[in-house]
Design an enzyme around this catalytic site. Structure first.
Site, short mmCIF file in Angstrom:
data_model
loop_
_atom_site.label_atom_id
_atom_site.label_comp_id
_atom_site.label_asym_id
_atom_site.label_seq_id
_atom_site.Cartn_x
_atom_site.Cartn_y
_atom_site.Cartn_z
N ASN A 35 0.82 -1.21 0.00
CA ASN A 35 0.00 0.00 0.00
C ASN A 35 0.86 1.26 0.00
OD1 ASN A 35 -2.75 -0.75 -0.07
ND2 ASN A 35 -2.62 -1.47 2.04
N ASP A 58 8.21 -8.38 4.51
CA ASP A 58 6.82 -8.64 4.87
C ASP A 58 6.82 -9.18 6.30
OD1 ASP A 58 4.27 -10.08 5.19
OD2 ASP A 58 4.02 -9.72 3.04
N LYS A 84 -5.76 -2.16 5.37
CA LYS A 84 -6.59 -1.19 6.09
C LYS A 84 -7.87 -0.75 5.36
CE LYS A 84 -4.01 2.78 4.29
NZ LYS A 84 -3.31 4.03 4.63
N SER A 124 -7.09 1.56 16.30
CA SER A 124 -8.12 2.36 15.64
C SER A 124 -9.33 2.54 16.53
CB SER A 124 -8.54 1.66 14.34
OG SER A 124 -9.72 2.21 13.81
N TYR A 149 -11.74 -5.57 9.09
CA TYR A 149 -10.60 -4.71 9.39
C TYR A 149 -10.62 -4.29 10.86
CZ TYR A 149 -8.23 -0.28 10.12
OH TYR A 149 -7.48 0.73 10.66
N LYS A 153 -8.06 -5.23 14.37
CA LYS A 153 -7.49 -4.31 15.36
C LYS A 153 -7.90 -4.73 16.77
CE LYS A 153 -5.47 -1.35 12.54
NZ LYS A 153 -3.99 -1.19 12.50
N TYR A 177 -6.44 5.50 16.84
CA TYR A 177 -6.57 6.66 15.96
C TYR A 177 -8.04 6.94 15.69
CZ TYR A 177 -1.90 5.07 14.40
OH TYR A 177 -0.60 4.64 14.30
N PHE A 178 -8.31 8.21 15.44
CA PHE A 178 -9.63 8.54 14.95
C PHE A 178 -9.52 8.72 13.42
CE2 PHE A 178 -10.46 8.09 19.22
CZ PHE A 178 -11.83 7.96 19.37
N ASN A 199 -11.59 6.73 2.15
CA ASN A 199 -11.76 7.76 3.16
C ASN A 199 -12.19 9.09 2.55
OD1 ASN A 199 -10.92 5.93 5.17
ND2 ASN A 199 -8.78 6.39 4.74
N ARG A 292 -24.34 3.82 4.29
CA ARG A 292 -23.59 2.58 4.14
C ARG A 292 -23.78 1.72 5.39
NH1 ARG A 292 -17.73 5.02 2.66
NH2 ARG A 292 -18.22 6.05 4.65
#
Length: 338
Positions: A35, A58, A84, A124, A149, A153, A177-178, A199, A292
């Site tokens: 990514n 990796d 992600k 997250s 996803y 986490k 994280y936000f 996003n 969604r």
């Protein structure tokens, strides 16, 4: 001694690498470029004027990880590496479980074998699920995640907590994280998603550059001031600085510590659009689309614990986030492919 940054060529990893280098830290970056792009590494050097070690690796490859730890003196890890994309995780859950969870287990095994027991983990706000009311605090029950996803986490947080309980020498910091947005003020590094952005901000910036016709706003009938979803957006540089503070804290305590990294202020989708238009001078056309599945009406943090214990606080406002994001996209319309 060096800090290993897994996924250090990614969006948040690259900004964090810059903050660590500017603070005089020695770093080793590993990334498999799933990514991300190798160009990022050159730009980190350009922006800091400093050299650092890089190994293409990796985290699922135990032999390769062992080689990295054998080659460098690593005493702590900031762990970003992972898939992600929420939508992709719903289509390929086994890939996400194998990569995110399996990779983290392998990483922890190698760390333990080399006596490296300090980790800052990129978690997250998705771990809070859908049953908690904002502002979200670190002591709330987690789980009830809405996609694979987020579940990875959540599971990784549980795994790392169990690792810490099994060995008191571990020092682990879980950073929830936000919504990171923005870019380095230079416009040289920023968010460069593959394909259609998942996003809000990269979608807005691509509309601004004419790469997409309009923005889709998913739902305008939520119980929010303007009917659109409210989120806690944080500048990626503020977020990166939070990792430096967490790393400093981890040197003074053992066990698991959990911190929200957010601003404590929610903005709706339409508020972000308005702020972007003001910062960039570009009109953003949008179309209202159905909600969604799994989206929440409101999600924002209580970041007071991080301010109290890490002496960290987000400093950049929404217009600065938008201006920096637009500068990055405008200067790099095709991301790092330019």
């Amino acid at each position: 001694m060096a800090v290993l940054i897994t996924g250090g060529a990614g969006y948040i990893g690259s900004h964090t690498a810059i903050e660590l280098l500017n603070a005089g830290k020695e770093i080793v970056i590993i990334d498999n470029f799933y990514n991300s792009c190798p160009v990022v590494l050159d730009r980190i050097k350009e922006l800091t004027g400093k050299e650092f070690a890089f190994e293409k690796c990796d985290i699922r490859d135990k032999d390769a990880l062992n080689e990295v730890f054998n080659k460098y003196s690593i005493d702590s890890v900031i762990h970003f590496a992972g898939l992600k994309a929420v939508g992709e995780s719903c289509q390929k859950p086994l890939l996400y479980y194998e990569n995110n969870i399996g990779g983290t287990v392998t990483l922890c095994q190698v760390m333990a074998a080399h006596g490296c027991k300090t980790m800052i983990f990129s978690s997250s706000a998705t771990v809070y699920g859908q049953n908690n009311q904002s502002p979200l605090t670190e002591d709330m029950k987690i789980g009830s995640t809405t996609n694979p996803y987020g579940t990875t986490k959540y599971f990784i947080e549980q795994i790392l907590t169990d690792v810490s309980k099994s060995d008191v020498e571990w020092s682990i910091c879980l950073l929830r994280y936000f919504n990171p947005i923005g870019a380095h003020e230079s416009g040289r590094i920023g968010e460069a998603p593959n394909g259609i952005p998942n996003n809000l901000m990269p979608y807005i910036t691509q509309v601004a550059e004419g790469k997409r016709e309009h923005l889709f706003v998913y739902g305008d009938d939520y119980m929010t001031p303007d009917g659109t979803g409210v989120r806690d957006y944080i500048h990626v540089v503020d977020l990166a600085k939070g990792h430096l503070k967490a790393l400093e804290k981890s040197k003074t305590q053992k066990g698991v510590a959990i911190y929200n990294l957010g601003t404590g202020r929610g903005y709706s989708v339409l508020e972000v659009v308005a702020a972007f238009e003001k910062a960039s001078g570009v009109k953003i056309p949008y179309v209202i689309a159905p909600r969604r599945p799994g989206d929440l009406a409101t999600c924002y943090s209580d970041p007071s614990k991080a301010e109290r214990e890490l002496f960290w606080k987000a400093e950049k406002g929404i217009e600065e986030m938008c201006a920096d994001a637009y500068r990055w996209q405008h200067n790099n319309p095709n991301g790092y492919e330019d």
